[in-house]
Write a protein that holds these residues in place. Structure first.
Motif, mmCIF file in Angstrom:
data_model
loop_
_atom_site.group_PDB
_atom_site.id
_atom_site.type_symbol
_atom_site.label_atom_id
_atom_site.label_comp_id
_atom_site.label_asym_id
_atom_site.label_seq_id
_atom_site.Cartn_x
_atom_site.Cartn_y
_atom_site.Cartn_z
ATOM 1 N N THR A 149 -9.669 3.219 -7.871
ATOM 2 C CA THR A 149 -10.740 2.335 -8.332
ATOM 3 C C THR A 149 -10.689 2.170 -9.850
ATOM 4 O O THR A 149 -10.846 1.055 -10.365
ATOM 5 N N ILE A 150 -10.454 3.247 -10.570
ATOM 6 C CA ILE A 150 -10.373 3.170 -12.029
ATOM 7 C C ILE A 150 -9.269 2.206 -12.447
ATOM 8 O O ILE A 150 -9.488 1.310 -13.267
ATOM 9 N N GLU A 162 -7.824 -0.190 -10.693
ATOM 10 C CA GLU A 162 -8.169 -1.554 -10.268
ATOM 11 C C GLU A 162 -9.166 -2.188 -11.230
ATOM 12 O O GLU A 162 -9.031 -3.364 -11.590
ATOM 13 N N GLU A 163 -10.160 -1.428 -11.651
ATOM 14 C CA GLU A 163 -11.161 -1.952 -12.598
ATOM 15 C C GLU A 163 -10.525 -2.285 -13.948
ATOM 16 O O GLU A 163 -10.846 -3.302 -14.555
ATOM 17 N N LYS A 170 -8.549 -5.512 -13.621
ATOM 18 C CA LYS A 170 -9.391 -6.708 -13.460
ATOM 19 C C LYS A 170 -9.970 -7.196 -14.783
ATOM 20 O O LYS A 170 -10.336 -8.362 -14.895
ATOM 21 N N GLU A 171 -10.065 -6.320 -15.748
ATOM 22 C CA GLU A 171 -10.741 -6.633 -17.000
ATOM 23 C C GLU A 171 -9.957 -7.662 -17.807
ATOM 24 O O GLU A 171 -8.790 -7.465 -18.146
ATOM 25 N N ARG A 229 -16.938 5.510 -5.655
ATOM 26 C CA ARG A 229 -16.584 4.207 -6.252
ATOM 27 C C ARG A 229 -17.482 3.885 -7.447
ATOM 28 O O ARG A 229 -17.011 3.410 -8.475
ATOM 29 N N ASN A 230 -18.776 4.128 -7.305
ATOM 30 C CA ASN A 230 -19.704 3.852 -8.411
ATOM 31 C C ASN A 230 -19.384 4.699 -9.636
ATOM 32 O O ASN A 230 -19.405 4.205 -10.766
ATOM 33 N N LYS A 252 -16.217 3.312 -11.214
ATOM 34 C CA LYS A 252 -16.463 2.074 -11.960
ATOM 35 C C LYS A 252 -17.134 2.358 -13.299
ATOM 36 O O LYS A 252 -16.801 1.741 -14.318
ATOM 37 N N ALA A 254 -14.444 3.742 -15.512
ATOM 38 C CA ALA A 254 -13.577 2.652 -15.986
ATOM 39 C C ALA A 254 -14.258 1.885 -17.110
ATOM 40 O O ALA A 254 -13.612 1.504 -18.094
ATOM 41 N N GLY A 255 -15.554 1.658 -16.991
ATOM 42 C CA GLY A 255 -16.297 0.969 -18.048
ATOM 43 C C GLY A 255 -16.258 1.731 -19.357
ATOM 44 O O GLY A 255 -16.072 1.135 -20.431
#
Length: 182
Positions: A19-20, A22-23, A26-27, A164-165, A168, A171-172
């Protein structure tokens, strides 16, 4: 531009690390190169020249991995042993990484409570990162305090949504850090 050294031995089954990545991918306007070293080198036969060239192309290097038994996955430890060579990363002429940002970014399967004193000797996660800090120091890189989070194991009772949360959010934080390093 940042280099992400992804060192998950099996990223396809990872919820948090996958998930990290992928995030990050996507950025928009985040210029990153992701090198999945476990996939690239399943036989641990690392192309040292290629990895050193990747390091030279970037100002910031993020090491993304799961925290395994209080340490790095074997592929990442081996990568350091092979790539951070004398006269490249250290030594009288080993200044190729000088001034670059060294960013540990990892996930911890167990709870935060499992790393706090419970009446007997325990160590906090950051205490296990001293070898990374020394590696950065020895190679004249700027060590950035690790970014990490706990609770990534389904076996420990965390739900997919919770993981996942958290990933995310992580990743932010990493995106903010990478933008500030540019």
């Amino acid at each position: 531009m940042a280099l992400i050294i992804l060192a998950h031995p099996n990223i396809e089954v990872s919820l948090a690390n996958k998930t990290i990545i992928e995030e990050l991918q996507k950025e928009k306007n985040l210029n990153i190169e992701v090198r999945n070293i476990a996939k690239m080198y399943p036989d641990f036969n690392i192309d040292v020249q290629e990895e050193q060239q990747a390091l030279l192309r970037h100002q910031t290097v993020v090491f993304q991995y799961p925290f395994y038994w209080y340490s790095l996955p074997a592929i990442l430890k081996h990568w350091f042993d092979e790539v951070f060579l004398y006269q490249f990363a250290y030594g009288s002429k080993g200044d190729k990484l000088k001034g670059k940002n060294f960013v540990p970014s990892f996930t911890v399967g167990s709870s935060e409570e499992s790393y706090t004193a419970l009446g007997f000797q325990h160590f906090r996660v950051l205490e296990f990162c001293k070898s990374l800090e020394q590696t950065a120091y020895h190679s004249q890189m700027k060590y950035v305090d690790p970014i990490y989070f706990h609770g990534t194991s389904l076996a420990a009772g965390y739900t997919e949504e919770e993981i996942r949360n958290k990933a995310k959010t992580h990743a932010g934080r990493l995106i903010e850090l990478l933008r500030s390093c540019d």
